[in-house]
Design an enzyme around this catalytic site. Structure first.
Site, PDB file in Angstrom:
ATOM      1  N   ARG A 255      -0.470 -12.884  12.048  1.00 25.30           N
ATOM      2  CA  ARG A 255      -0.766 -11.463  11.821  1.00 25.30           C
ATOM      3  C   ARG A 255      -1.638 -11.290  10.576  1.00 25.30           C
ATOM      4  O   ARG A 255      -2.589 -10.508  10.568  1.00 25.30           O
ATOM      5  CB  ARG A 255       0.573 -10.727  11.656  1.00 25.30           C
ATOM      6  CG  ARG A 255       0.476  -9.223  11.662  1.00 25.30           C
ATOM      7  CD  ARG A 255       1.877  -8.645  11.691  1.00 25.30           C
ATOM      8  NE  ARG A 255       1.988  -7.437  10.913  1.00 25.30           N
ATOM      9  CZ  ARG A 255       3.062  -7.069  10.255  1.00 25.30           C
ATOM     10  NH1 ARG A 255       4.136  -7.828  10.252  1.00 25.30           N
ATOM     11  NH2 ARG A 255       3.103  -5.936   9.589  1.00 25.30           N
TER      12      ARG A 255
ATOM     13  N   LYS B  58       0.835  -1.215   0.000  1.00 28.52           N
ATOM     14  CA  LYS B  58       0.000   0.000   0.000  1.00 28.52           C
ATOM     15  C   LYS B  58       0.864   1.257   0.000  1.00 28.52           C
ATOM     16  O   LYS B  58       0.577   2.214  -0.699  1.00 28.52           O
ATOM     17  CB  LYS B  58      -0.949   0.003   1.211  1.00 28.52           C
ATOM     18  CG  LYS B  58      -1.975  -1.104   1.210  1.00 28.52           C
ATOM     19  CD  LYS B  58      -3.054  -0.900   2.252  1.00 28.52           C
ATOM     20  CE  LYS B  58      -2.560  -0.936   3.677  1.00 28.52           C
ATOM     21  NZ  LYS B  58      -2.002  -2.234   4.086  1.00 28.52           N
TER      22      LYS B  58
ATOM     23  N   ARG C  72     -11.001   0.647   9.562  1.00 27.74           N
ATOM     24  CA  ARG C  72     -10.528  -0.723   9.787  1.00 27.74           C
ATOM     25  C   ARG C  72     -11.681  -1.695  10.005  1.00 27.74           C
ATOM     26  O   ARG C  72     -11.510  -2.910   9.954  1.00 27.74           O
ATOM     27  CB  ARG C  72      -9.610  -0.786  11.013  1.00 27.74           C
ATOM     28  CG  ARG C  72      -8.233  -0.195  10.774  1.00 27.74           C
ATOM     29  CD  ARG C  72      -7.330  -0.413  11.957  1.00 27.74           C
ATOM     30  NE  ARG C  72      -6.035   0.213  11.788  1.00 27.74           N
ATOM     31  CZ  ARG C  72      -5.003  -0.328  11.146  1.00 27.74           C
ATOM     32  NH1 ARG C  72      -5.129  -1.502  10.587  1.00 27.74           N
ATOM     33  NH2 ARG C  72      -3.859   0.319  11.059  1.00 27.74           N
TER      34      ARG C  72
ATOM     35  N   ARG D 131      12.882 -10.144   6.286  1.00 24.14           N
ATOM     36  CA  ARG D 131      13.709  -9.108   6.925  1.00 24.14           C
ATOM     37  C   ARG D 131      14.690  -9.740   7.916  1.00 24.14           C
ATOM     38  O   ARG D 131      14.339 -10.647   8.662  1.00 24.14           O
ATOM     39  CB  ARG D 131      12.801  -8.118   7.658  1.00 24.14           C
ATOM     40  CG  ARG D 131      13.557  -6.973   8.308  1.00 24.14           C
ATOM     41  CD  ARG D 131      12.656  -5.832   8.661  1.00 24.14           C
ATOM     42  NE  ARG D 131      11.486  -6.222   9.437  1.00 24.14           N
ATOM     43  CZ  ARG D 131      10.571  -5.368   9.879  1.00 24.14           C
ATOM     44  NH1 ARG D 131      10.685  -4.093   9.600  1.00 24.14           N
ATOM     45  NH2 ARG D 131       9.533  -5.786  10.585  1.00 24.14           N
TER      46      ARG D 131
ATOM     47  N   ARG E  79      13.778 -10.609  13.921  1.00 24.28           N
ATOM     48  CA  ARG E  79      12.881 -10.229  15.013  1.00 24.28           C
ATOM     49  C   ARG E  79      11.764 -11.253  15.153  1.00 24.28           C
ATOM     50  O   ARG E  79      11.335 -11.856  14.169  1.00 24.28           O
ATOM     51  CB  ARG E  79      12.257  -8.856  14.731  1.00 24.28           C
ATOM     52  CG  ARG E  79      13.196  -7.712  14.972  1.00 24.28           C
ATOM     53  CD  ARG E  79      12.563  -6.362  14.766  1.00 24.28           C
ATOM     54  NE  ARG E  79      11.182  -6.391  14.287  1.00 24.28           N
ATOM     55  CZ  ARG E  79      10.516  -5.307  13.906  1.00 24.28           C
ATOM     56  NH1 ARG E  79      11.098  -4.138  13.923  1.00 24.28           N
ATOM     57  NH2 ARG E  79       9.277  -5.401  13.488  1.00 24.28           N
TER      58      ARG E  79
END
Length: 216
Positions: A173, A14, A89, A128, A162
Site C-alpha cells: 500500500r 495528516k 492525487r 492495529r 485485519r
C-alpha cells in the site's frame, strides 16, 4: 487567507496535524470523501453526476472531482482558507486545481509534505489489532490494552489482525501511494510551494514546524 495542501503517505499523521491547524487558523478541512458524501446528500448537479459513476462501480473522472472541489471551495466556511486532504492525487488533478484556484482567486499558500521513514510507517500501520469477541480496536503503539493480552471492553483474550493491516500488505500500500505522491511533490517543489516537515516526532513538534513553515 491560508490555503494549504497536506501531503504524506498513509500513517504519516495528516489527520493529527490537521486538527491544530484548523483550531488555530479557522480554516475549512476539505476531504474528498466528505465532499462526495455532502454533494450527493445535497443532490447538487455535480454530486448527482459523481453518484452515477460511483453507483456503477467506476472511478469518478478527474474533471468531475475537480468540479466538486470548485463547488466546495465556494462555500461560506472557506472564507479564512482551507486544508485540502485527498486532492490532488495526481499531477493532472494538481493542474486542474491550479485552474480552480486561479478562477476563484484563492491561490495556494503552501504545500506541506509530512515525511516519515517507511519502516516507521509499516510499524504504525501494522500495529492495529482487534478483539475477536467484541470487535474493540487497539494499537500496539498508540492505544494498547490496559492489561497485556486482555480486552479492556469485554475481557476477551483472543485478538486478530485485519488482512490489510498485515505488514506485507501495508508495504505494498505504501509503495503504491509513494508512486502517486512523488510526482506531486516534484510538481509543487518546482513551483516553490513545497515544505518538508519531519513527521517522526511528537505531534506538538510537528505542528510547531508546520507553524514555522506557514509563517515563512
Amino acid at each position: 487567507m491560508l490555503n494549504i495542501i497536506l501531503l504524506g503517505l498513509p500513517g504519516a499523521g495528516k489527520g493529527t496535524a490537521s486538527a491544530p491547524i484548523i483550531d488555530k487558523y479557522h480554516v475549512a478541512h476539505i476531504s474528498t470523501g466528505d465532499m462526495f458524501r455532502e454533494a450527493m446528500a445535497e443532490e447538487t448537479p455535480v454530486g448527482l453526476e459523481a453518484k452515477k459513476y460511483m453507483d456503477a462501480g467506476d472511478l469518478v473522472p478527474d474533471e468531475v472531482t475537480a468540479k466538486l472541489v470548485e463547488e466546495r471551495l465556494q462555500k461560506s466556511d472557506v472564507l479564512n482558507g482551507f486544508i485540502l486532504d485527498g486532492f490532488p492525487r495526481t499531477t493532472v488533478q494538481a493542474e486542474l486545481l491550479d485552474q480552480i484556484t486561479e478562477r476563484l482567486n484563492k491561490p495556494l499558500s503552501k504545500v506541506i509534505s509530512i515525511d516519515v521513514p517507511e519502516d516507521i510507517l509499516v510499524e504504525r500501520l501494522s500495529a492495529r489489532y482487534i478483539c475477536k469477541n467484541c470487535g474493540a480496536t487497539y494499537n500496539k503503539i498508540s492505544n494498547p490494552t490496559k492489561v497485556a493480552g486482555v480486552c479492556d471492553r469485554c475481557g476477551g483474550k483472543e485478538f486478530y489482525q485485519r488482512e490489510d493491516d498485515k505488514p506485507e500488505v501495508v508495504k505494498n500500500r505504501l509503495k503504491v501511494n509513494k508512486e502517486m505522491n512523488t510526482p506531486l511533490i516534484d510538481f509543487y517543489d518546482a513551483k516553490g510551494l513545497l515544505t518538508h516537515v519531519n513527521g517522526n516526532q511528537a505531534p506538538e513538534k510537528v505542528f510547531a514546524d508546520i507553524e514555522a513553515a506557514l509563517a515563512d
